[in-house]
Design an enzyme around this catalytic site. Structure first.
Site, short mmCIF file in Angstrom:
data_model
loop_
_atom_site.label_atom_id
_atom_site.label_comp_id
_atom_site.label_asym_id
_atom_site.label_seq_id
_atom_site.Cartn_x
_atom_site.Cartn_y
_atom_site.Cartn_z
N SER A 178 -5.08 -2.77 1.16
CA SER A 178 -5.65 -3.29 2.41
C SER A 178 -4.53 -3.35 3.44
O SER A 178 -3.56 -4.08 3.25
CB SER A 178 -6.23 -4.68 2.16
OG SER A 178 -6.42 -5.36 3.39
N VAL A 179 -4.67 -2.57 4.48
CA VAL A 179 -3.70 -2.60 5.58
C VAL A 179 -4.41 -3.19 6.80
O VAL A 179 -5.47 -2.72 7.19
CB VAL A 179 -3.14 -1.20 5.90
CG1 VAL A 179 -1.90 -1.32 6.77
CG2 VAL A 179 -2.80 -0.44 4.63
N SER A 224 0.81 -1.22 0.00
CA SER A 224 0.00 0.00 0.00
C SER A 224 0.84 1.27 0.00
O SER A 224 0.43 2.29 -0.56
CB SER A 224 -0.94 0.00 1.21
OG SER A 224 -1.92 -0.98 1.03
N PHE A 225 2.01 1.20 0.62
CA PHE A 225 2.83 2.41 0.66
C PHE A 225 3.20 2.88 -0.74
O PHE A 225 3.36 4.08 -0.98
CB PHE A 225 4.08 2.18 1.52
CG PHE A 225 4.75 3.46 1.92
CD1 PHE A 225 4.17 4.30 2.87
CD2 PHE A 225 5.95 3.85 1.34
CE1 PHE A 225 4.78 5.49 3.22
CE2 PHE A 225 6.56 5.04 1.69
CZ PHE A 225 5.97 5.87 2.63
N GLU A 248 0.99 -6.15 15.22
CA GLU A 248 1.39 -5.89 16.61
C GLU A 248 2.39 -4.76 16.73
O GLU A 248 2.86 -4.45 17.82
CB GLU A 248 1.94 -7.17 17.21
CG GLU A 248 0.83 -8.19 17.44
CD GLU A 248 1.34 -9.51 17.95
OE1 GLU A 248 2.56 -9.65 18.13
OE2 GLU A 248 0.50 -10.39 18.15
N THR A 249 2.74 -4.15 15.60
CA THR A 249 3.70 -3.04 15.63
C THR A 249 3.02 -1.77 15.14
O THR A 249 1.94 -1.84 14.53
CB THR A 249 4.91 -3.34 14.72
OG1 THR A 249 4.45 -3.33 13.36
CG2 THR A 249 5.54 -4.67 15.04
N HIS A 289 3.60 -0.16 12.67
CA HIS A 289 3.73 -0.02 11.23
C HIS A 289 2.40 0.33 10.57
O HIS A 289 2.35 1.12 9.64
CB HIS A 289 4.27 -1.33 10.64
CG HIS A 289 5.31 -1.11 9.62
ND1 HIS A 289 6.63 -0.90 9.95
CD2 HIS A 289 5.24 -1.03 8.28
CE1 HIS A 289 7.32 -0.71 8.85
NE2 HIS A 289 6.51 -0.78 7.82
N1 RBF Z 1 1.33 -3.33 2.91
C1 RBF Z 1 -0.01 -3.45 2.80
O1 RBF Z 1 -0.56 -3.12 1.74
N2 RBF Z 1 -0.77 -3.90 3.85
C2 RBF Z 1 -0.22 -4.25 5.06
O2 RBF Z 1 -0.96 -4.67 5.96
C3 RBF Z 1 1.18 -4.12 5.20
N3 RBF Z 1 1.78 -4.40 6.39
C4 RBF Z 1 3.13 -4.23 6.52
C5 RBF Z 1 3.73 -4.51 7.74
C6 RBF Z 1 5.11 -4.35 7.89
C7 RBF Z 1 5.73 -4.63 9.22
C8 RBF Z 1 5.90 -3.91 6.77
C9 RBF Z 1 7.38 -3.74 6.89
C10 RBF Z 1 5.28 -3.65 5.57
C11 RBF Z 1 3.91 -3.81 5.41
N4 RBF Z 1 3.31 -3.54 4.19
C12 RBF Z 1 1.95 -3.65 4.07
C13 RBF Z 1 4.09 -3.21 2.98
C14 RBF Z 1 4.27 -1.70 2.75
O3 RBF Z 1 3.07 -1.13 2.27
C15 RBF Z 1 5.38 -1.44 1.70
O4 RBF Z 1 5.11 -2.21 0.57
C16 RBF Z 1 6.77 -1.80 2.21
O5 RBF Z 1 7.00 -1.18 3.45
C17 RBF Z 1 7.85 -1.36 1.20
O6 RBF Z 1 7.82 0.05 1.00
#
Ligand code: RBF
Length: 158
Positions: free
Chosen positions: A89-90, A65-66, A94-95, A97
């Site tokens: 979808s995020v 998502s980022f 437990e962190t 993040h």
């Molecule tokens: N991306 C999502 O789209 N949904 C998530 O629930 C999600 N949880 C993450 C949790 C952690 C600890 C990390 C490191 C990344 C997560 N990401 C998630 C990925 C994030 O959006 C991105 O793709 C990465 O951080 C790379 O820039």
């Protein structure tokens, strides 16, 4: 709950503008693909239901998502779209993040809307667990992908 009272998956089809001359970009995140795939399916089928042609719906995937911010920005710069939709979808872990990603994406997409020429529709599910995400991607609370498609058509017309 706001979502329960605002399920646009059941809307009045006659009140939505015709989308047959519109072009849409969709950026979809691969994280939680079970959810984002269902959002995508809802968005595409609703756009088509309102007249959008298959060749005028361009889909790009990003890892998480980022990256939706970068993907949407590139689509906006690419030109040729009446609206761009982001789908992600995020799910809370437990962190902290979860909070950082949600905040980052929300701010990034808001910034695009404030500074760029075309609307970017915000289809990011931010839920406490997987079940809440399922409920909103074709489950008991409808499909937010459908709602994003309707919003995109309305904003393209705007
Ligand atoms: N991306 C999502 O789209 N949904 C998530 O629930 C999600 N949880 C993450 C949790 C952690 C600890 C990390 C490191 C990344 C997560 N990401 C998630 C990925 C994030 O959006 C991105 O793709 C990465 O951080 C790379 O820039």
């Amino acid at each position: 709950m706001a979502t329960a009272l605002h399920n646009l998956s059941e809307y009045d089809i006659n009140k939505i503008p015709d989308a047959s001359n519109m072009c849409f970009g969709i950026v979809v995140a691969e994280w939680n693909q079970e959810i984002t795939g269902a959002l995508l399916q809802g968005a595409v089928s609703t756009l088509q239901k309102h007249g959008a042609l298959e060749e005028n719906i361009h889909i790009k995937t990003v890892p998480g998502s980022f990256e939706l911010i970068y993907g949407a920005h590139q689509m906006v710069l690419n030109g040729g779209y009446d609206a761009v939709i982001i789908l992600g979808s995020v799910i809370r872990g437990e962190t902290p993040h979860f909070d950082y990603i949600c905040e980052g994406v929300t701010y990034g997409i808001a910034r695009l809307n404030a500074t760029q020429e075309i609307p970017v529709i915000y289809g990011l599910l931010t839920t406490n667990d997987l079940q809440q995400a399922k409920d909103r991607s074709g489950g008991k609370l409808g499909n937010k992908g459908d709602e994003c498609a309707i919003d995109a058509i309305k904003m393209a017309k705007f």
